[in-house]
Design an enzyme around this catalytic site. Structure first.
Site, PDB file in Angstrom:
ATOM      1  N   ASP A  41     -10.017  35.518-114.913  1.00  0.00           N
ATOM      2  CA  ASP A  41     -10.728  36.799-114.911  1.00  0.00           C
ATOM      3  C   ASP A  41     -11.245  36.957-116.346  1.00  0.00           C
ATOM      4  O   ASP A  41     -11.378  35.952-117.060  1.00  0.00           O
ATOM      5  CB  ASP A  41      -9.799  37.957-114.483  1.00  0.00           C
ATOM      6  CG  ASP A  41     -10.576  39.237-114.143  1.00  0.00           C
ATOM      7  OD1 ASP A  41     -11.115  39.326-113.037  1.00  0.00           O
ATOM      8  OD2 ASP A  41     -10.655  40.151-114.994  1.00  0.00           O
ATOM      9  N   LYS A  99      -2.835  40.621-108.961  1.00  0.00           N
ATOM     10  CA  LYS A  99      -3.597  40.523-110.216  1.00  0.00           C
ATOM     11  C   LYS A  99      -2.615  40.515-111.370  1.00  0.00           C
ATOM     12  O   LYS A  99      -1.501  41.041-111.246  1.00  0.00           O
ATOM     13  CB  LYS A  99      -4.519  41.739-110.366  1.00  0.00           C
ATOM     14  CG  LYS A  99      -5.641  41.545-111.353  1.00  0.00           C
ATOM     15  CD  LYS A  99      -6.815  40.851-110.716  1.00  0.00           C
ATOM     16  CE  LYS A  99      -7.893  40.475-111.689  1.00  0.00           C
ATOM     17  NZ  LYS A  99      -9.113  40.008-110.992  1.00  0.00           N
TER      18      LYS A  99
HETATM   19  P1  NDP Z   1     -15.700  36.783-118.963  1.00  0.00           P
HETATM   20  O1  NDP Z   1     -14.586  37.001-119.892  1.00  0.00           O
HETATM   21  O2  NDP Z   1     -16.183  35.410-118.707  1.00  0.00           O
HETATM   22  O3  NDP Z   1     -16.965  37.666-119.377  1.00  0.00           O
HETATM   23  C1  NDP Z   1     -16.912  39.064-119.552  1.00  0.00           C
HETATM   24  C2  NDP Z   1     -18.212  39.490-120.188  1.00  0.00           C
HETATM   25  O4  NDP Z   1     -18.316  40.913-120.251  1.00  0.00           O
HETATM   26  C3  NDP Z   1     -18.301  38.985-121.619  1.00  0.00           C
HETATM   27  O5  NDP Z   1     -19.632  38.648-121.883  1.00  0.00           O
HETATM   28  C4  NDP Z   1     -17.851  40.195-122.420  1.00  0.00           C
HETATM   29  O6  NDP Z   1     -18.344  40.201-123.751  1.00  0.00           O
HETATM   30  C5  NDP Z   1     -18.498  41.292-121.616  1.00  0.00           C
HETATM   31  N1  NDP Z   1     -17.923  42.599-121.916  1.00  0.00           N
HETATM   32  C6  NDP Z   1     -18.578  43.636-122.462  1.00  0.00           C
HETATM   33  N2  NDP Z   1     -17.823  44.681-122.622  1.00  0.00           N
HETATM   34  C7  NDP Z   1     -16.614  44.362-122.197  1.00  0.00           C
HETATM   35  C8  NDP Z   1     -15.395  45.065-122.125  1.00  0.00           C
HETATM   36  N3  NDP Z   1     -15.251  46.321-122.540  1.00  0.00           N
HETATM   37  N4  NDP Z   1     -14.352  44.415-121.602  1.00  0.00           N
HETATM   38  C9  NDP Z   1     -14.474  43.151-121.223  1.00  0.00           C
HETATM   39  N5  NDP Z   1     -15.612  42.432-121.271  1.00  0.00           N
HETATM   40  C10 NDP Z   1     -16.682  43.033-121.754  1.00  0.00           C
HETATM   41  O7  NDP Z   1     -15.259  37.464-117.580  1.00  0.00           O
HETATM   42  P2  NDP Z   1     -15.868  37.238-116.126  1.00  0.00           P
HETATM   43  O8  NDP Z   1     -17.314  36.971-116.193  1.00  0.00           O
HETATM   44  O9  NDP Z   1     -14.976  36.313-115.417  1.00  0.00           O
HETATM   45  O10 NDP Z   1     -15.597  38.685-115.489  1.00  0.00           O
HETATM   46  C11 NDP Z   1     -16.571  39.722-115.542  1.00  0.00           C
HETATM   47  C12 NDP Z   1     -16.255  40.747-114.465  1.00  0.00           C
HETATM   48  O11 NDP Z   1     -16.305  40.099-113.177  1.00  0.00           O
HETATM   49  C13 NDP Z   1     -14.877  41.395-114.537  1.00  0.00           C
HETATM   50  O12 NDP Z   1     -14.964  42.707-114.029  1.00  0.00           O
HETATM   51  C14 NDP Z   1     -14.043  40.546-113.570  1.00  0.00           C
HETATM   52  O13 NDP Z   1     -12.931  41.255-113.076  1.00  0.00           O
HETATM   53  C15 NDP Z   1     -15.079  40.298-112.483  1.00  0.00           C
HETATM   54  N6  NDP Z   1     -14.850  39.155-111.596  1.00  0.00           N
HETATM   55  C16 NDP Z   1     -14.649  37.905-112.083  1.00  0.00           C
HETATM   56  C17 NDP Z   1     -14.473  36.835-111.219  1.00  0.00           C
HETATM   57  C18 NDP Z   1     -14.338  35.436-111.694  1.00  0.00           C
HETATM   58  O14 NDP Z   1     -14.251  34.540-110.855  1.00  0.00           O
HETATM   59  N7  NDP Z   1     -14.319  35.170-112.997  1.00  0.00           N
HETATM   60  C19 NDP Z   1     -14.443  37.048-109.770  1.00  0.00           C
HETATM   61  C20 NDP Z   1     -14.725  38.381-109.360  1.00  0.00           C
HETATM   62  C21 NDP Z   1     -14.911  39.390-110.254  1.00  0.00           C
HETATM   63  P3  NDP Z   1     -17.869  39.116-124.845  1.00  0.00           P
HETATM   64  O15 NDP Z   1     -18.690  37.881-124.552  1.00  0.00           O
HETATM   65  O16 NDP Z   1     -18.218  39.744-126.130  1.00  0.00           O
HETATM   66  O17 NDP Z   1     -16.415  38.904-124.629  1.00  0.00           O
HETATM   67  O1  2IT Z   2     -11.593  39.476-109.373  1.00  0.00           O
HETATM   68  C1  2IT Z   2     -11.512  38.364-108.815  1.00  0.00           C
HETATM   69  O2  2IT Z   2     -11.725  38.227-107.608  1.00  0.00           O
HETATM   70  C2  2IT Z   2     -11.203  37.197-109.643  1.00  0.00           C
HETATM   71  N1  2IT Z   2     -11.056  37.331-110.860  1.00  0.00           N
HETATM   72  C3  2IT Z   2     -11.010  35.852-109.008  1.00  0.00           C
HETATM   73  C4  2IT Z   2      -9.646  35.723-108.409  1.00  0.00           C
HETATM   74  C5  2IT Z   2      -9.289  34.358-107.879  1.00  0.00           C
HETATM   75  O3  2IT Z   2      -8.136  34.223-107.451  1.00  0.00           O
HETATM   76  O4  2IT Z   2     -10.126  33.454-107.869  1.00  0.00           O
END
Ligand code: NDP
Ligand code: 2IT
Length: 448
Positions: A166, A126
């Site tokens: 992420d 990561k």
């Molecule tokens: P994004 O940046 O696309 O979205 C994050 C969302 O969470 C935004 O709407 C953000 O608000 C909101 N948010 C609210 N509070 C917080 C805070 N304190 N810190 C960060 N964000 C906040 O990220 P993802 O949707 O990609 O990721 C969301 C979660 O899913 C994370 O935990 C990530 O590690 C996990 N994840 C992501 C994967 C992926 O493929 N993207 C895969 C597996 C897990 P705002 O719109 O105001 O920024």
């Molecule tokens: O938390 C996660 O699994 C991710 N943000 C996706 C990682 C990836 O390599 O697609």
């Protein structure tokens, strides 16, 4: 003292300033007790738990870049290469002001077991930076990404370490990062996943984490005699994971009624309008108040500390999809009081240890993130396969593989929980099933 306790004491002493990392380690080690106890002396002699909790490598570096006023800015960045036991390091990059070594280590540690659960050959890693993308121009984002990659490129490659997105890293950032990697190295290779479709990306990667979360949730409900169709769902977050979780929930006949961002949250009793949500968050990169302004049925609440936000809404299923520790014990009590039957984590470690325990004790089906959100990284691995064979698969082909992987993950953790006498404890099942493969690979490869 048992070997598990002994190792946790050592990990605590060595990493006392890293609360998120310790939280992730504690959960995993607790789950592994029955596995370790079966063969304690062998594991102790091999120092297997000491090795699995210590990253193979941590790279930390500064990222200087110039903002639109001509001012030089400096950020701190990390890549934690945690485990290459079963494949090249694989895991996302997070850009958020809260990023520090503890957060990147907890995410990298979780990634080891998640990636193992996918059944695909990917190790755990990561990275990220405390850079805040909010309010930055496209030029500033590009300047940061280029400077970040100018250091990061030395440590990554299609067969060594393959980052992805992420929080704060989506298609735009991956494009800038990829361009700079290619420019420096001259290599057109699958060094990043989540790429655009015109330069090696995979169809369905954008949707994969959210869709996968719903495939797994539907299977978990089905195996417990319930149907996802007709369920009212509370979702947090409004980013990549939340948006496509909401989209797939609707396709499966469920009704997601909430979402949230860092400024506030939406309750929309008629069901979230996904097209509008995408327009507000993906296109305009605006706040959720704009969603409410355009949608008469929606109520918007500013975020307030100590309030339960989306978890105060009556729902059958809760899907936390924003960030770590966003669902605490008080939220869990509220969910149970309101009749919630299932929680599946779209985010990484969104539920505190106390909240998880409370939900499980109160009969709520609970699937941890390392299983429930594995669809994203699994589809990243499918993107790596397509890049290697220089072919691209159709949306349906990738989506079908994703469904198969998620259903398989659920059955593996269900089976592991039963085998170790903890039926229905999917946290234990996920940690055990994920661990066994990595431990076997580590043992086979000797002391490295
Ligand atoms: P994004 O940046 O696309 O979205 C994050 C969302 O969470 C935004 O709407 C953000 O608000 C909101 N948010 C609210 N509070 C917080 C805070 N304190 N810190 C960060 N964000 C906040 O990220 P993802 O949707 O990609 O990721 C969301 C979660 O899913 C994370 O935990 C990530 O590690 C996990 N994840 C992501 C994967 C992926 O493929 N993207 C895969 C597996 C897990 P705002 O719109 O105001 O920024
Ligand atoms: O938390 C996660 O699994 C991710 N943000 C996706 C990682 C990836 O390599 O697609």
């Amino acid at each position: 003292m048992s070997y598990v306790d002994e190792v946790f004491e050592k990990v605590k002493a060595k990493n006392s300033h890293e609360p998120e990392f310790l939280q992730a380690v504690e959960e995993v080690l607790e789950s592994l007790r029955p596995v370790i106890e079966k063969n304690e002396e062998k594991f102790r002699k091999d120092a297997l738990l000491e090795r699995i909790t210590e990253p193979e490598r941590i790279i930390s570096f500064r990222v200087p870049w110039v903002d639109d006023e001509g001012q030089v800015q400096v950020n701190r960045a990390f890549r934690v290469q945690f485990s290459s036991a079963i494949g090249p390091y694989k895991g996302g990059l997070r850009l958020h002001p809260s990023v520090n070594q503890s957060i990147i280590k907890f995410l990298g540690f979780e990634q080891i077991f998640k990636n193992s659960l996918t059944g695909l050959p990917i190790g755990g890693g990561k990275g990220g930076s405390d850079f805040d993308p909010k309010g930055k121009s496209d030029r500033e984002i590009m300047a940061f990404c280029q400077s970040f990659m100018t250091e990061l490129y030395k440590y990554i490659g299609k067969d060594t370490d393959v980052p992805a997105g992420d929080i704060g890293v989506g298609g735009r950032e991956i494009g800038f990062l990829y361009g700079q990697y290619k420019r420096i190295t001259g290599l057109y290779e699958g060094v990043l996943t989540g790429k655009g479709l015109t330069y090696g990306g995979s169809l369905a990667r954008t949707e994969a984490t959210g869709y996968g979360l719903l495939y797994l949730t539907a299977e978990m409900l089905k195996c417990n005699g319930q149907d996802i169709a007709g369920k009212t769902i509370a979702v947090s977050g409004a980013g990549n994971v939340a948006i496509y979780a909401i989209e797939k929930a609707q396709q499966l006949g469920a009704k997601p009624v909430t979402c949230s961002d860092s400024t506030g949250w939406i309750y929309d009793p008629e069901g979230i309008d996904v097209a509008l949500l995408k327009e507000v968050k993906e296109v305009k990169r605006a706040r959720l108040s704009e969603y409410a302004a355009a949608r008469p049925s929606a109520q918007y609440q500013e975020k307030q500390n100590g309030e339960h936000g989306v978890w105060s809404v009556k729902c059958d299923v809760a899907l936390p999809c924003a960030t770590q520790n966003e669902l605490d014990l008080e939220d869990a009590k509220m969910l149970v009081a309101n009749g919630c039957q299932a929680v599946a984590e779209g985010a990484n470690m969104p539920t505190t240890l106390e909240a998880t325990e409370y939900l499980q004790k109160n009969g709520v089906l609970f699937c941890p993130g390392k299983a429930a959100n594995a669809g994203g990284v699994a589809t990243s691995a499918l993107e790596m396969s397509q890049n290697s064979e220089r072919l691209s698969w159709s949306f349906e082909e990738v989506d079908q593989k994703l469904q198969g992987i998620m259903v398989n993950i659920f059955h593996n953790l269900d089976h592991a929980a039963k085998e170790y006498g903890m039926e229905g404890n999917y946290v234990a099942g996920a940690n055990i099933a994920g661990f066994l493969k990595v431990a076997e690979a580590m043992t086979a490869q000797g002391v490295v």
